[in-house]
Design a protein around this motif. Structure first.
Motif, PDB file in Angstrom:
ATOM      1  N   GLY A 122       0.809  -1.220   0.000  1.00  0.00           N
ATOM      2  CA  GLY A 122       0.000   0.000   0.000  1.00  0.00           C
ATOM      3  C   GLY A 122       0.846   1.276   0.000  1.00  0.00           C
ATOM      4  O   GLY A 122       0.417   2.321   0.475  1.00  0.00           O
ATOM      5  N   CYS A 123       2.046   1.195  -0.578  1.00  0.00           N
ATOM      6  CA  CYS A 123       2.967   2.340  -0.506  1.00  0.00           C
ATOM      7  C   CYS A 123       2.416   3.566  -1.252  1.00  0.00           C
ATOM      8  O   CYS A 123       2.627   4.703  -0.822  1.00  0.00           O
TER       9      CYS A 123
ATOM     10  N   CYS B 289       0.397   6.587   0.191  1.00  0.00           N
ATOM     11  CA  CYS B 289       1.036   7.733   0.850  1.00  0.00           C
ATOM     12  C   CYS B 289       2.187   8.353   0.070  1.00  0.00           C
ATOM     13  O   CYS B 289       2.598   9.460   0.382  1.00  0.00           O
ATOM     14  N   HIS B 290       2.750   7.626  -0.896  1.00  0.00           N
ATOM     15  CA  HIS B 290       3.961   8.126  -1.573  1.00  0.00           C
ATOM     16  C   HIS B 290       3.829   8.176  -3.095  1.00  0.00           C
ATOM     17  O   HIS B 290       3.331   7.225  -3.700  1.00  0.00           O
TER      18      HIS B 290
ATOM     19  N   ILE C 121       0.508  11.698   1.950  1.00  0.00           N
ATOM     20  CA  ILE C 121       0.754  11.723   3.405  1.00  0.00           C
ATOM     21  C   ILE C 121       2.265  11.632   3.656  1.00  0.00           C
ATOM     22  O   ILE C 121       2.799  12.275   4.544  1.00  0.00           O
TER      23      ILE C 121
ATOM     24  N   PRO D 190       6.398  11.726   2.006  1.00  0.00           N
ATOM     25  CA  PRO D 190       7.127  12.496   0.978  1.00  0.00           C
ATOM     26  C   PRO D 190       7.229  11.723  -0.337  1.00  0.00           C
ATOM     27  O   PRO D 190       7.111  10.499  -0.349  1.00  0.00           O
TER      28      PRO D 190
ATOM     29  N   LEU E  52       8.863   9.729  -3.217  1.00  0.00           N
ATOM     30  CA  LEU E  52      10.055   8.875  -3.264  1.00  0.00           C
ATOM     31  C   LEU E  52      10.551   8.739  -4.704  1.00  0.00           C
ATOM     32  O   LEU E  52      11.348   7.859  -5.022  1.00  0.00           O
TER      33      LEU E  52
ATOM     34  N   ARG F  49      19.950   9.332  -3.911  1.00  0.00           N
ATOM     35  CA  ARG F  49      20.700   8.960  -2.699  1.00  0.00           C
ATOM     36  C   ARG F  49      21.815   7.952  -2.914  1.00  0.00           C
ATOM     37  O   ARG F  49      22.623   7.724  -2.020  1.00  0.00           O
TER      38      ARG F  49
ATOM     39  N   TYR G 117      19.362   2.291   6.194  1.00  0.00           N
ATOM     40  CA  TYR G 117      18.306   3.204   6.651  1.00  0.00           C
ATOM     41  C   TYR G 117      16.992   2.868   5.961  1.00  0.00           C
ATOM     42  O   TYR G 117      15.935   2.776   6.613  1.00  0.00           O
TER      43      TYR G 117
ATOM     44  N   LYS H 158      13.591   1.765   7.719  1.00  0.00           N
ATOM     45  CA  LYS H 158      12.391   2.613   7.600  1.00  0.00           C
ATOM     46  C   LYS H 158      11.193   1.780   7.142  1.00  0.00           C
ATOM     47  O   LYS H 158      10.098   1.924   7.669  1.00  0.00           O
TER      48      LYS H 158
ATOM     49  N   ASN I  77      11.015   7.889  13.679  1.00  0.00           N
ATOM     50  CA  ASN I  77      10.077   8.953  14.058  1.00  0.00           C
ATOM     51  C   ASN I  77       8.975   8.258  14.851  1.00  0.00           C
ATOM     52  O   ASN I  77       8.112   7.588  14.273  1.00  0.00           O
TER      53      ASN I  77
ATOM     54  N   SER J  83       5.463   8.372  13.598  1.00  0.00           N
ATOM     55  CA  SER J  83       5.304   8.312  12.149  1.00  0.00           C
ATOM     56  C   SER J  83       3.955   7.697  11.782  1.00  0.00           C
ATOM     57  O   SER J  83       3.452   6.826  12.479  1.00  0.00           O
ATOM     58  N   HIS J  84       3.392   8.169  10.656  1.00  0.00           N
ATOM     59  CA  HIS J  84       2.126   7.590  10.183  1.00  0.00           C
ATOM     60  C   HIS J  84       2.347   6.338   9.340  1.00  0.00           C
ATOM     61  O   HIS J  84       1.398   5.708   8.902  1.00  0.00           O
ATOM     62  N   MET J  85       3.613   6.023   9.083  1.00  0.00           N
ATOM     63  CA  MET J  85       3.897   4.871   8.204  1.00  0.00           C
ATOM     64  C   MET J  85       3.776   3.552   8.983  1.00  0.00           C
ATOM     65  O   MET J  85       4.247   3.457  10.107  1.00  0.00           O
TER      66      MET J  85
HETATM   67  C1  HEC Z   1       0.029   5.698   5.812  1.00  0.00           C
HETATM   68  C2  HEC Z   1       1.057   6.347   5.034  1.00  0.00           C
HETATM   69  C3  HEC Z   1       2.288   5.612   4.599  1.00  0.00           C
HETATM   70  C4  HEC Z   1       2.370   4.377   3.972  1.00  0.00           C
HETATM   71  C5  HEC Z   1       1.244   3.409   3.641  1.00  0.00           C
HETATM   72  C6  HEC Z   1       3.761   4.194   3.650  1.00  0.00           C
HETATM   73  N1  HEC Z   1       4.491   5.264   4.078  1.00  0.00           N
HETATM   74 FE1  HEC Z   1       6.484   5.533   3.831  1.00  0.00          FE
HETATM   75  N2  HEC Z   1       6.402   7.279   4.877  1.00  0.00           N
HETATM   76  C7  HEC Z   1       5.255   7.866   5.356  1.00  0.00           C
HETATM   77  C8  HEC Z   1       5.600   9.121   6.010  1.00  0.00           C
HETATM   78  C9  HEC Z   1       4.626  10.081   6.668  1.00  0.00           C
HETATM   79  C10 HEC Z   1       6.999   9.259   5.894  1.00  0.00           C
HETATM   80  C11 HEC Z   1       7.848  10.464   6.376  1.00  0.00           C
HETATM   81  C12 HEC Z   1       8.675  10.141   7.574  1.00  0.00           C
HETATM   82  C13 HEC Z   1       7.871   9.710   8.766  1.00  0.00           C
HETATM   83  O1  HEC Z   1       7.093  10.496   9.302  1.00  0.00           O
HETATM   84  O2  HEC Z   1       8.016   8.541   9.137  1.00  0.00           O
HETATM   85  C14 HEC Z   1       7.464   8.083   5.181  1.00  0.00           C
HETATM   86  C15 HEC Z   1       8.799   7.864   4.863  1.00  0.00           C
HETATM   87  C16 HEC Z   1       9.255   6.830   4.057  1.00  0.00           C
HETATM   88  C17 HEC Z   1      10.634   6.637   3.658  1.00  0.00           C
HETATM   89  C18 HEC Z   1      11.797   7.517   4.030  1.00  0.00           C
HETATM   90  C19 HEC Z   1      11.877   8.683   3.088  1.00  0.00           C
HETATM   91  C20 HEC Z   1      13.031   9.622   3.353  1.00  0.00           C
HETATM   92  O3  HEC Z   1      13.180  10.572   2.575  1.00  0.00           O
HETATM   93  O4  HEC Z   1      13.798   9.424   4.291  1.00  0.00           O
HETATM   94  C21 HEC Z   1      10.685   5.513   2.860  1.00  0.00           C
HETATM   95  C22 HEC Z   1      11.896   4.914   2.192  1.00  0.00           C
HETATM   96  C23 HEC Z   1       9.324   5.000   2.784  1.00  0.00           C
HETATM   97  N3  HEC Z   1       8.487   5.821   3.501  1.00  0.00           N
HETATM   98  C24 HEC Z   1       8.972   3.871   2.058  1.00  0.00           C
HETATM   99  C25 HEC Z   1       7.689   3.322   2.066  1.00  0.00           C
HETATM  100  C26 HEC Z   1       7.349   2.064   1.416  1.00  0.00           C
HETATM  101  C27 HEC Z   1       8.293   1.207   0.599  1.00  0.00           C
HETATM  102  C28 HEC Z   1       6.018   1.835   1.697  1.00  0.00           C
HETATM  103  C29 HEC Z   1       5.192   0.625   1.334  1.00  0.00           C
HETATM  104  C30 HEC Z   1       5.615  -0.626   1.912  1.00  0.00           C
HETATM  105  C31 HEC Z   1       5.545   2.947   2.509  1.00  0.00           C
HETATM  106  N4  HEC Z   1       6.576   3.825   2.706  1.00  0.00           N
HETATM  107  C32 HEC Z   1       4.253   3.071   2.980  1.00  0.00           C
HETATM  108  C33 HEC Z   1       3.981   7.371   5.235  1.00  0.00           C
HETATM  109  C34 HEC Z   1       3.632   6.152   4.678  1.00  0.00           C
END
Ligand code: HEC
Length: 201
Positions: free
Chosen positions: A116-117, A120-121, A133, A135, A137, A144, A153, A157, A165, A168-170
């Protein structure tokens, strides 16, 4: 006269309702507890907040010191790949990133969930629909590189975002057993492989 008694009534009732705030939450929790039962892979523990989630949901965010304590605790949950290989197949990773389904009680196995990435991304150049929601990617690996620090990292993450964090909402994809090690490897390749559409137009 009616108006006055209504106002007086409200003035009496409102503070009483505020004072009951805590009880109401306890009642709500008890109601949730009665209403839900574990069905298939959808186990009941999902409706209970962990302590740090409770802290992050309260009106005031935890203090800096408390956030650092939570992050250190969450950092300990991260499992790095046993074979030392972090990057899988970006084509499989793309499928996981666009897939938002899974974790339902009709799913036979807990290991076929999407990430479900895109909810939010922004990620690849050709996907037009994504949430904001998190940043963007886009060009993650191109910007990077593939150095050890970036790779570790990024793994951490995806595995447990709360380690970096506390509030974090992730989702905690690895720690909460949403995604398998192989799926995280494939997502890593999707983000970092120079041939992936994240990094190539
Ligand atoms: C519900 C929302 C949400 C979902 C779903 C989500 N993310 Fe995120 N993600 C975030 C947020 C908000 C951040 C910003 C940092 C933080 O607050 O944790 C983030 C940060 C990141 C970062 C770090 C970016 C940076 O510049 O340092 C990575 C990599 C990432 N997400 C990968 C993923 C991947 C791969 C998935 C799917 C498996 C995913 N995210 C699913 C909300 C989400």
């Amino acid at each position: 006269m009616k108006k006055i008694s209504l106002i007086v009534g409200l003035l009496v009732a409102m503070p009483a309702a505020w004072a009951q705030g805590e009880d109401t939450y306890a009642d709500f929790k008890a109601m949730m507890d009665r209403s839900f039962k574990t069905t298939g892979i959808a186990s009941k523990h999902r409706i209970y907040q962990l302590d740090f989630q409770k802290a992050c949901s309260s009106e005031k965010l935890p203090s800096k010191k408390e956030m650092a304590r939570i992050e250190a605790e969450q950092m300990k949950t991260i499992r790095y790949p046993a074979d030392g290989k972090y990057l899988g197949d970006w084509k499989e990773g793309e499928k996981i990133a666009v897939n938002g389904r899974g974790l339902t009680w009709t799913d036979k196995t807990p290991y076929n969930n999407g990430g479900g990435c895109y909810n939010c991304h922004q990620m690849s150049h050709h996907e037009i629909s994504y949430g904001t929601i998190g940043p963007s990617l886009l060009e993650y690996g191109k910007l990077r590189g593939n150095g050890e620090e970036v790779v570790k990292y990024t793994w951490g993450k995806i595995y447990n975002a709360k380690a970096f964090n506390a509030c974090s909402h992730m989702p905690r994809n690895g720690d909460a057993e949403i995604l398998t090690e192989k799926q995280i490897k494939d997502l890593m390749a999707f983000l970092l492989d120079p041939a992936s559409p994240v990094n190539k137009k």
